[in-house]
Design a protein around this motif. Structure first.
Motif, PDB file in Angstrom:
ATOM      1  N   GLY A   1       0.817  -1.205   0.000  1.00 60.88           N
ATOM      2  CA  GLY A   1       0.000   0.000   0.000  1.00 60.88           C
ATOM      3  C   GLY A   1       0.848   1.251   0.000  1.00 60.88           C
ATOM      4  O   GLY A   1       2.044   1.207  -0.323  1.00 60.88           O
ATOM      5  N   PRO A   2       0.282   2.389   0.362  1.00 58.10           N
ATOM      6  CA  PRO A   2       1.054   3.644   0.387  1.00 58.10           C
ATOM      7  C   PRO A   2       2.310   3.502   1.239  1.00 58.10           C
ATOM      8  O   PRO A   2       2.271   2.959   2.344  1.00 58.10           O
ATOM      9  CB  PRO A   2       0.074   4.643   1.007  1.00 58.10           C
ATOM     10  N   THR A   3       3.437   3.951   0.712  1.00 57.22           N
ATOM     11  CA  THR A   3       4.727   3.726   1.374  1.00 57.22           C
ATOM     12  C   THR A   3       5.347   5.000   1.924  1.00 57.22           C
ATOM     13  O   THR A   3       6.493   4.978   2.369  1.00 57.22           O
ATOM     14  CB  THR A   3       5.714   3.076   0.386  1.00 57.22           C
ATOM     15  N   GLU A   4       4.601   6.108   1.930  1.00 59.97           N
ATOM     16  CA  GLU A   4       5.167   7.360   2.400  1.00 59.97           C
ATOM     17  C   GLU A   4       5.564   7.295   3.881  1.00 59.97           C
ATOM     18  O   GLU A   4       6.405   8.075   4.338  1.00 59.97           O
ATOM     19  CB  GLU A   4       4.179   8.513   2.200  1.00 59.97           C
ATOM     20  N   TRP A   5       4.967   6.384   4.612  1.00 60.38           N
ATOM     21  CA  TRP A   5       5.259   6.271   6.041  1.00 60.38           C
ATOM     22  C   TRP A   5       6.670   5.775   6.314  1.00 60.38           C
ATOM     23  O   TRP A   5       7.204   5.987   7.395  1.00 60.38           O
ATOM     24  CB  TRP A   5       4.269   5.290   6.702  1.00 60.38           C
ATOM     25  N   PHE A   6       7.298   5.135   5.305  1.00 59.03           N
ATOM     26  CA  PHE A   6       8.567   4.439   5.565  1.00 59.03           C
ATOM     27  C   PHE A   6       9.740   5.182   4.951  1.00 59.03           C
ATOM     28  O   PHE A   6       9.753   5.474   3.751  1.00 59.03           O
ATOM     29  CB  PHE A   6       8.517   3.015   4.996  1.00 59.03           C
TER      30      PHE A   6
END
Length: 222
Positions: free
Chosen positions: A168-173
């Motif tokens: 899913g969205p990977t902006e958190w990592f």
């Protein structure tokens, strides 16, 4: 020793094994498992690995499956090269971290990538929880783990890559939030054995420190 055969899919858990094989310099061949068409469920593959998971390593003594088991089997072929020998004082500590990667970090990543398999009613909730747990796991590694043994490095490096690309969205990592782990990734990916494995799977020149989607010469990551 006769040649080994790694059944793999690009940028999957088999990457951990390919890395270790490159460090051993043992001769090996590869066979692509077409995950896009559920090749891991073909009867021929299930005869080697009844769990229907990737990787599997064919050896002169029969197939070995489960990533951690394959890595330990390879280490036993080159005692002391990839991992402490059975009588080494640091064997217990090294085993602790290896099994923690296999039993804690890796399963948490699987819930990030495939939450619907574990909680079909609320996959987004499970994915959110997995992100939180992964951050906790990396905090622990940042504080306590030292890259002393090649086998651990081969297992960990791909798991530092995948959250930046999958689930899913990977902006958190952002691996740079963990400076020691980021430095490890930079040093590890510069090693010749690692460069060979990365080239074989189309991972680019910074596969672990600044990963980009794989462009493999055969198959595709999924």
């Amino acid at each position: 020793m006769e040649s080994l055969r790694l059944h793999y899919a690009p940028d999957n858990a088999s990457l951990c094994v390919r890395l270790a094989l490159e460090f051993t310099a043992m001769p090996y061949a590869t066979t692509l498992v077409d995950r896009a068409n559920a090749g891991q469920r073909d009867p021929e593959y299930l005869a080697l690995n009844p769990a229907g998971l990737i990787p599997t390593l064919e050896t002169p003594h029969g197939p070995v499956f489960e990533t951690g088991a394959i890595l330990l089997w390879l280490a036993d072929q080159r005692p002391g090269k990839l991992f402490p020998a059975a009588d080494a004082p640091d064997r217990g500590q090294a085993l602790s971290w290896l099994f923690w990667m296999a039993n804690t970090l890796h399963p948490t990543l699987r819930t990030l990538f495939h939450p619907e398999r574990f909680l079909p009613a609320a996959p987004s909730s499970l994915r959110h929880a997995a992100r939180y747990r992964i951050a906790e796991h990396l905090d622990l590694l940042e504080a306590e783990w030292s890259p002393d043994h090649v086998l651990q490095m081969c297992y960990l490096a791909p798991m530092l890559r995948w959250p930046a690309l999958y689930g899913g969205p990977t902006e958190w990592f952002d691996l740079s939030h963990w400076p020691r782990l980021h430095l490890f990734a930079q040093v590890f990916e510069a090693m010749p054995a690692v460069r060979r494995a990365a080239a074989a799977e189309g991972l680019g020149s910074t596969p672990f420190s600044y990963p980009h989607p794989a462009d493999p010469p055969e198959g595709r990551p999924c």
